[in-house]
Scaffold this active site. Structure first.
Site, PDB file in Angstrom:
ATOM      1  N   TYR A 127      26.555  10.965 -14.288  1.00 53.57           N
ATOM      2  CA  TYR A 127      25.490   9.893 -14.861  1.00 53.57           C
ATOM      3  C   TYR A 127      24.409   9.640 -13.698  1.00 53.57           C
ATOM      4  CZ  TYR A 127      23.465   5.771 -16.920  1.00 53.57           C
ATOM      5  OH  TYR A 127      22.674   4.952 -17.831  1.00 53.57           O
ATOM      6  N   TYR A 144      -1.905  -0.426  10.408  1.00 52.82           N
ATOM      7  CA  TYR A 144      -1.869  -0.670   9.036  1.00 52.82           C
ATOM      8  C   TYR A 144      -0.519  -0.338   7.784  1.00 52.82           C
ATOM      9  CZ  TYR A 144      -3.868  -0.987   4.172  1.00 52.82           C
ATOM     10  OH  TYR A 144      -4.180  -1.351   2.839  1.00 52.82           O
ATOM     11  N   SER A 162       0.944  -1.143  -0.043  1.00 51.72           N
ATOM     12  CA  SER A 162       0.009  -0.036   0.119  1.00 51.72           C
ATOM     13  C   SER A 162       0.769   1.196  -0.159  1.00 51.72           C
ATOM     14  CB  SER A 162      -0.918   0.076   1.202  1.00 51.72           C
ATOM     15  OG  SER A 162      -1.672   1.219   1.512  1.00 51.72           O
TER      16      SER A 162
END
Length: 537
Positions: free
Chosen positions: A423, A154, A141
């Site tokens: 880079y 959660y 999530s």
């Protein structure tokens, strides 16, 4: 279905199968030819619904909060099915939305048990039974990535699941088993509907916080999981793909999208597929990864414009794709060339549907004391400014279309290498450029995505090896999957995120790196000579 066919058919076990995403997963894997094993708390209706997918599919009740139930599930699976190819850990206990002071220890422990310990036990037992080529995909999530009030248990469980995805990917790469996850944002499921019904979520406000202006559909989550479980994602492991409509890419006061009246149609039902051939521009498409990307779109029936600094190579690739494709010379560091190229594409083809920014150059591998501003500018002008200019000009001919811009990033985005300062900086810039555009362009119907390759067998990598700048044997030991990827691995990922099946991926970065960015231990990530080889299902 005969018993012999059942034994040959690949098997997908899906937990939380009775929920919104779970039911979409059943449809996704049935379409992909899997025999389904649907797992949830007792649900008589689900057993009957499985019959709509044909014979041989099975339902089994299981409480993922009980390790004893999980062990019994796998004993039953051994007897009833005898094989397992894909596990989707989709079941979860939703957020209670209770404050920290009002959250009991029992509730906190229960969330961890169901959302983290249960999926671990499911994965452990699945991996015991999987052959090389097996795949585990976890439904995490965005709550496990971004902090939210009143979601302590959660969110902690989902963050733990994300971390576990990466550690299991590294451990089981040697067994030929891949482990990935998706991180959904708000999805129109019964769980979210209950939050709205109970007054714990204002969905109209939620939509204004999402750049594309709507919640996701269950099928949009299922299609990403289906891709991650597929052979086309064979070099993707340890990756966590955000499927959030651009939620995580928006970072300023106010709203990400204008007010939406009612429930958007695309939140309720999948739109009819686009029947016409898309116009796809692949910048840097003359060789290596870019050429593979051009070929992947061409094979799918799209019209491809291959743009490359080497115009002859670009034209040769385009010609090899067949009639209707175009090759053109383009130096992305020359503003006037970029502007003219996209204006010409707009006139000849009527617009652009997909832009793939693949043009890039390596830096000089020089220590910082020996690098000048000119050295950095050389790399940045191609890898960042050039990509920006192409995106800007492509947008001018995307009007009236739901365009997609795919930027090629790198593992250097997340883990910069010394002394490759320019880079790494250029690829970090590409990632945030993608996110900024996702937040800005979402309301206009456009999506942007970054694909971040690891070490890939390309002419550029071969040149680095020949010059002694990289040691491929050492690199293989650093990669959990014990080998470099192929240009086709990247092409498959680019093609997927640019497709309608990835319609809720916006602003995300997808690592296609054999697990490189998931490995954080000292020592080697693999022993290439003993690496398990993937077998066909």
């Amino acid at each position: 279905m005969s018993e012999n066919n059942e034994q040959m058919q690949p098997v997908a076990l899906i937990t939380g199968a009775a929920g919104g995403i779970g039911r979409a997963l059943l449809a996704e894997f049935a379409d992909r030819g899997y025999r389904l094993v649907a797992v949830d708390i007792a649900d008589g209706a689900l057993a009957g619904e499985l019959q709509t997918y044909g014979d041989g599919h099975l339902f089994k009740a299981c409480d993922l909060g009980s390790e004893a139930d999980i062990m019994a599930l796998y004993e039953w699976l051994d007897a009833a099915v005898g094989r397992l190819d894909v596990l989707v850990n989709n079941a979860a206990l939703g957020p209670t939305m209770a404050s920290t002071k009002a959250t009991s220890a029992a509730d906190f422990r229960k969330a961890l048990q169901v959302n983290l310990i249960g999926p671990f036990a499911m994965a452990r037992e699945a991996a015991r039974r999987m052959r090389p080529g097996g795949v585990i995909v976890n439904t995490a999530s965005m709550a496990g990535v971004l902090g939210n009030p009143r979601r302590n248990a959660y969110a902690a469980s989902k963050a733990g699941l994300i971390s576990m995805t990466k550690s299991l990917a590294c451990e089981w790469a040697s067994r030929g088993i891949r482990v990935n996850a998706i991180a959904p944002g708000y999805v129109r499921t019964p769980m979210v509907a209950e939050l709205e019904r109970s007054g714990k979520a204002d969905l109209a406000l939620v939509r204004r916080r999402i750049p594309i202006g709507r919640m996701g559909r269950p099928d949009e989550m299922a299609s990403v999981i289906g891709f991650l479980a597929s052979p086309e994602a064979r070099y993707v492991t340890g990756s966590v793909v955000s499927v959030d409509g651009g939620w995580a890419s928006f970072n300023q006061p106010g709203f990400a999208h204008p007010p939406v009246e009612g429930t958007p149609a695309e939140e309720l039902d999948r739109p009819a597929p686009n029947a016409r051939s898309r116009i796809v521009v692949v910048v840097g498409g003359g060789r290596g990864i870019g050429e593979a990307i051009a070929r992947r779109f061409g094979e799918a029936g799209d019209t491809v414009i291959v743009a490359d600094k080497d115009g002859a190579t670009a034209k040769a690739v385009a010609a090899s794709l067949g009639e209707g494709h175009l090759g053109l010379a383009l130096d992305v560091t020359v503003d006037a060339e970029v502007e003219a190229a996209f204006a010409e594409i707009g006139r000849r083809f009527g617009g652009v549907d997909v832009l793939v920014n693949d043009a890039a150059i390596a830096d000089d591998f020089k220590p910082a004391f020996d690098q000048t501003g000119a050295d950095l500018e050389r790399t940045l002008s191609v890898n960042v400014t050039g990509a920006f200019l192409c995106a800007r000009e492509a947008l001018k001919v995307m009007d009236g279309r739901k365009g997609v811009i795919v930027n090629l990033g790198s593992i250097n985005t997340f883990l910069p290498f010394a002394p490759r300062h320019a880079y790494g900086a250029s690829k970090a810039a590409i990632d945030i450029l993608t996110r900024c555009m996702a937040a800005e362009l979402g309301p206009e119907g456009h999506r942007t995505v970054t694909i971040a390759p690891g070490y890939i067998r390309t002419p550029g990598v071969a040149a680095l090896e020949a010059s002694g700048r990289i040691d491929v044997n050492a690199l293989r030991r650093r990669i959990p999957m014990a080998d470099l990827g192929t240009p086709e691995d990247i092409a498959h990922a680019v093609h997927f995120v640019a497709s309608e099946a990835a319609s809720y991926i916006n602003g995300s970065i997808v690592y296609v790196d054999g697990g490189w960015t998931s490995f954080g231990n000292a020592g080697h990530a693999s022993a290439p000579d003993t690496q398990a080889k993937e077998e066909p299902a």
